[in-house]
Motif scaffolding. Structure first.
Motif, PDB file in Angstrom:
ATOM      1  N   ASP A   1      17.982 -34.725  12.629  1.00 23.10           N
ATOM      2  CA  ASP A   1      17.259 -35.419  13.591  1.00 23.10           C
ATOM      3  C   ASP A   1      16.907 -36.755  12.791  1.00 23.10           C
ATOM      4  O   ASP A   1      17.468 -37.679  11.555  1.00 23.10           O
ATOM      5  CB  ASP A   1      15.825 -35.043  13.391  1.00 23.10           C
TER       6      ASP A   1
ATOM      7  N   ILE B   1      13.798 -42.417  13.437  1.00 25.32           N
ATOM      8  CA  ILE B   1      12.774 -42.913  14.617  1.00 25.32           C
ATOM      9  C   ILE B   1      13.542 -42.929  15.882  1.00 25.32           C
ATOM     10  O   ILE B   1      14.767 -42.556  15.559  1.00 25.32           O
ATOM     11  CB  ILE B   1      12.843 -44.090  13.934  1.00 25.32           C
ATOM     12  N   LYS B   2      12.286 -42.436  16.546  1.00 30.13           N
ATOM     13  CA  LYS B   2      13.391 -42.806  17.959  1.00 30.13           C
ATOM     14  C   LYS B   2      12.406 -44.021  18.300  1.00 30.13           C
ATOM     15  O   LYS B   2      11.035 -44.353  18.091  1.00 30.13           O
ATOM     16  CB  LYS B   2      12.437 -41.363  18.941  1.00 30.13           C
TER      17      LYS B   2
ATOM     18  N   GLN C   1       8.545 -47.546   5.704  1.00 31.97           N
ATOM     19  CA  GLN C   1       8.607 -46.003   6.107  1.00 31.97           C
ATOM     20  C   GLN C   1      10.081 -46.380   6.756  1.00 31.97           C
ATOM     21  O   GLN C   1      10.420 -46.950   6.724  1.00 31.97           O
ATOM     22  CB  GLN C   1       8.521 -45.982   7.531  1.00 31.97           C
TER      23      GLN C   1
ATOM     24  N   ASP D   1       8.038 -44.160  18.778  1.00 36.08           N
ATOM     25  CA  ASP D   1       7.505 -43.490  17.336  1.00 36.08           C
ATOM     26  C   ASP D   1       7.006 -45.021  16.656  1.00 36.08           C
ATOM     27  O   ASP D   1       7.125 -46.121  16.360  1.00 36.08           O
ATOM     28  CB  ASP D   1       8.265 -43.571  16.478  1.00 36.08           C
ATOM     29  N   THR D   2       5.753 -44.274  15.934  1.00 37.84           N
ATOM     30  CA  THR D   2       4.589 -44.828  15.097  1.00 37.84           C
ATOM     31  C   THR D   2       5.147 -45.291  14.308  1.00 37.84           C
ATOM     32  O   THR D   2       5.810 -43.970  13.247  1.00 37.84           O
ATOM     33  CB  THR D   2       3.255 -45.044  15.296  1.00 37.84           C
ATOM     34  N   VAL D   3       5.681 -45.919  13.194  1.00 36.31           N
ATOM     35  CA  VAL D   3       6.084 -46.248  11.328  1.00 36.31           C
ATOM     36  C   VAL D   3       4.610 -46.698  10.870  1.00 36.31           C
ATOM     37  O   VAL D   3       4.130 -47.723  11.373  1.00 36.31           O
ATOM     38  CB  VAL D   3       7.376 -46.932  11.807  1.00 36.31           C
TER      39      VAL D   3
ATOM     40  N   LYS E   1       4.923 -50.068  15.666  1.00 36.63           N
ATOM     41  CA  LYS E   1       5.942 -49.383  17.246  1.00 36.63           C
ATOM     42  C   LYS E   1       7.368 -49.456  17.135  1.00 36.63           C
ATOM     43  O   LYS E   1       7.523 -50.054  17.927  1.00 36.63           O
ATOM     44  CB  LYS E   1       4.951 -49.288  18.707  1.00 36.63           C
TER      45      LYS E   1
END
Length: 168
Positions: free
Chosen positions: A112, A115-116, A125, A119-121, A146
């Motif tokens: 996977d 991130i997409k 990260q 997404d909240t990071v 975000k």
């Protein structure tokens, strides 16, 4: 009477072992090296492979010029001379590539993505990886936020300073 001998070759050329050359070529392929050279008993063998880097072509279609008619006023500028559109401004902070390399969106093929969009990071990260000279360099979020947009595709070559991700 003595038999005249043919003059001796002043430099005796050792025979080249084709198996050795093949082994060296296999080492190049297995290790990703571009060349290897060995010297033994007066025999020097250099095996090199040509590395080609495909340049990514970018094509930009120029806008078609508007036809100019004889009855048109001389002060009218053709459409082709109009100013180019301004770059799209993104809300948020662009995370830029710190180096030239290849970007990967996931830790390994088939996994996977890190991130997409949406997404909240958190700060620090890992967002993606940039591979440079066979070294994987994680690119971290500079701040919590975000993911608004991912500007690159998996396995895409990137340049230094190229925007990769937009974090809001």
């Amino acid at each position: 009477m003595s038999n005249p001998k043919a003059p001796a070759d002043p430099v005796e050329t050792p025979s080249i072992d084709a198996r050795l050359v093949r082994k060296l070529a296999d080492i190049l392929k297995d290790t990703g090296l571009s060349e290897i050279e060995v010297e033994h008993a007066g025999l020097k063998i250099r095996v090199a492979r040509e590395l080609t880097v495909a340049a990514q072509a970018t094509y930009v279609q120029a806008p078609a010029a508007a036809p100019v008619y004889a009855s048109a006023p001389a002060a009218a500028a053709p459409a082709a001379e109009a100013a180019p559109p301004a770059p799209v401004a993104h809300a948020g902070e662009a995370v830029k590539s710190p180096m030239v390399g290849t970007v990967y969106l996931s830790p390994q093929p088939g996994a996977d993505a890190f991130i997409k969009v949406g997404d909240t990071v958190s700060a620090g990260q890992t967002l993606l990886i940039v591979e440079a000279m066979k070294t994987m360099n994680p690119i971290s979020a500079p701040k919590a936020g975000k993911i608004i947009e991912i500007l690159v595709a998996d396995a895409q070559p990137v340049e230094f300073g190229e925007p990769l991700v937009i974090v809001e």
